[in-house]
Design a protein around this motif. Structure first.
Motif, PDB file in Angstrom:
ATOM      1  N   LYS A 250       3.479 -10.132  -0.416  1.00  0.00           N
ATOM      2  CA  LYS A 250       3.441  -9.022   0.535  1.00  0.00           C
ATOM      3  C   LYS A 250       4.440  -7.953   0.124  1.00  0.00           C
ATOM      4  CE  LYS A 250       3.995  -7.880   5.458  1.00  0.00           C
ATOM      5  NZ  LYS A 250       4.939  -6.758   5.199  1.00  0.00           N
ATOM      6  N   ASP A 252       6.182  -4.164   0.979  1.00  0.00           N
ATOM      7  CA  ASP A 252       6.452  -3.277   2.106  1.00  0.00           C
ATOM      8  C   ASP A 252       6.231  -1.809   1.765  1.00  0.00           C
ATOM      9  OD1 ASP A 252       7.203  -5.389   3.751  1.00  0.00           O
ATOM     10  OD2 ASP A 252       9.271  -5.339   3.043  1.00  0.00           O
ATOM     11  N   ASP A 387       0.026  -2.751   4.583  1.00  0.00           N
ATOM     12  CA  ASP A 387       1.451  -2.985   4.318  1.00  0.00           C
ATOM     13  C   ASP A 387       2.089  -1.868   3.503  1.00  0.00           C
ATOM     14  OD1 ASP A 387       1.477  -5.520   5.567  1.00  0.00           O
ATOM     15  OD2 ASP A 387       0.581  -6.424   3.775  1.00  0.00           O
TER      16      ASP A 387
END
Length: 434
Positions: A250, A252, A387
């Protein structure tokens, strides 16, 4: 999309926590062959230099190490003329240098052995070499201890620092003049290394960071190189590497600045990719942006500044050798961009003045040339829970967990009602486990 491929391949660095200044994408601890020298035992290097591709070489005697991980190998396997023509078994000093006034010139690696200079490009000895030191660097003595490049902006003008004992010879590469300094407070450097605008003097198995103009040492030094510049068992983070599942990846935020450096943010760390010279490096985010210990929600770059969004605050940093927070910041999203609420992602396309902000399933456009700034256009997008976003020469990419989606333009992202096929991060791309 070349950058996206590179991005995903390099995301492995973001799986590390508390990243040290080593090439953290290397997954394993240093391998040991008892027939070869082992730098994890605490060696004193003869020379350290990056090549034109950003791979760092560490030299000791007749051997070298490529990068911050891996076993030793014979130097003459990579630079055969060092042994064939000189046969002294070790390098006195090495550095990489580029001629900024010659657009057709490439980075070169220079090796100094006794009173000779060897210049390599793409690991091939250039015609006319080796030469006497005096031919390329008049005024520089033989039998040096170390050398390191120092580009304009960090050393005033483009220069090379040559070390011999406590004396430092500053060679101006444009005027071919030399200034001599004495830095008795600095240890005698057996090798020197410029890395991400910082300068390191290696001595024994330790290193000391210094200022390239004054020689000033700030902070607690010396430090053990095994904690920072190689992966060794029981040192630094040598045993801390964890290979995460590809489905757990993931990001950001992603952004690229005006100098060609791309930054990837994930939780408390960031990864910097110098596409032209210095490779991939991962760090704690507080190393560069101390005000953002809890990470970021979105980041974009504009007009030599980096805009970093966390919660409903905007932090603007002036870009230079080091990023510095502009006086008066942080400010609220409302005051700076005319937006309220949580921001999921933001991106700015090259040579444009409109930042695209993603909030939920909305794409908000803000004209950065306007005063005051406000939303000029609001459009729905087919995706939710985004994201990170990035826009480069090859188009737009939006990241959602371990998947990303490609669009030619921001307008197509907004106008498309059919979600394109997602691209999946795989173990082949980034070394994660399925």
């Amino acid at each position: 999309m070349e950058l996206l491929t590179k991005t995903l391949f390099l995301c492995a660095a973001l799986t590390l926590t508390n990243a040290a200044p080593a090439q953290q994408a290397d997954a394993a601890v240093e391998e040991v062959d008892p027939s070869l020298p082992n730098r994890c035992e605490g060696l004193e290097f003869d020379a350290v230099t990056p090549d034109e591709k950003g791979i760092t070489f560490f030299f000791k005697g007749a051997h070298l190490w490529k990068g911050f991980h891996g076993p030793a190998q014979l130097s003459n396997e990579s630079f055969k003329e060092l042994d064939d023509l000189h046969n002294i078994g070790h390098v006195d000093a090495a550095f990489r240098m580029h001629d900024p006034d010659n657009a057709d010139d490439h980075d070169h690696i220079y090796f100094i052995l006794d009173d000779k200079v060897f210049s390599y490009y793409n690991h091939t000895l250039e015609e006319g070499y080796p030469r006497q030191i005096e031919e390329d660097f008049p005024g520089i003595p033989a039998h040096l201890d170390a050398a390191v490049e120092c580009p304009k902006g960090e050393c005033g003008d483009d220069a090379v620092l040559f070390f011999k004992g406590h004396d430092v010879y500053v060679f101006d590469t444009t005027t071919k003049t030399v200034k001599t300094k004495s830095w008795p407070h600095l240890p005698v450097c057996t090798s020197a290394f410029r890395w991400l605008e910082h300068y390191y003097c290696f001595h024994g198995h330790n290193f000391t960071r210094f200022h390239p103009v004054t020689g000033e040492v700030s902070g607690s030094y010396p430090k053990d190189a095994r904690n920072y510049f190689m992966r060794c068992p029981n040192f630094g983070h040598g045993g801390d590497y964890q290979v995460i599942k590809c489905s757990d990846v993931k990001l950001d935020a992603i952004t690229a600045d005006d100098t060609g450096k791309t930054y990837f943010f994930a939780g408390p760390i960031y990864m910097r990719l110098d596409t032209s010279r210095d490779g991939l490096h991962a760090f704690p985010i507080t190393r560069t942006w101390k005000e953002l210990a809890r990470g970021v929600d979105a980041v974009f770059s504009y007009s030599d500044k980096m805009y970093m969004i966390k919660d409903e605050m905007v932090y603007i940093y002036k870009g230079a050798v080091h990023y510095t927070l502009i006086d008066g910041y942080p400010k609220s999203l409302k005051e700076e961009l005319g937006i309220e609420g949580h921001v999921d992602a933001a991106f700015l396309c090259p040579n444009e003045h409109t930042v695209h902000v993603i909030q939920g399933q909305k794409l908000l456009d803000v004209d950065l040339t306007a005063t005051p700034r406000s939303v000029t256009q609001e459009m729905p997008i087919p995706l939710s829970d985004i994201d990170a976003g990035f826009c480069g020469p090859q188009g737009v990419a939006v990241f959602k967990g371990s998947q990303y989606y490609k669009y030619q333009t921001a307008m197509l992202l907004a106008s498309s009602r059919i979600i394109p096929r997602p691209h999946i991060i795989t173990s082949e791309m980034m070394g994660c486990r399925d």
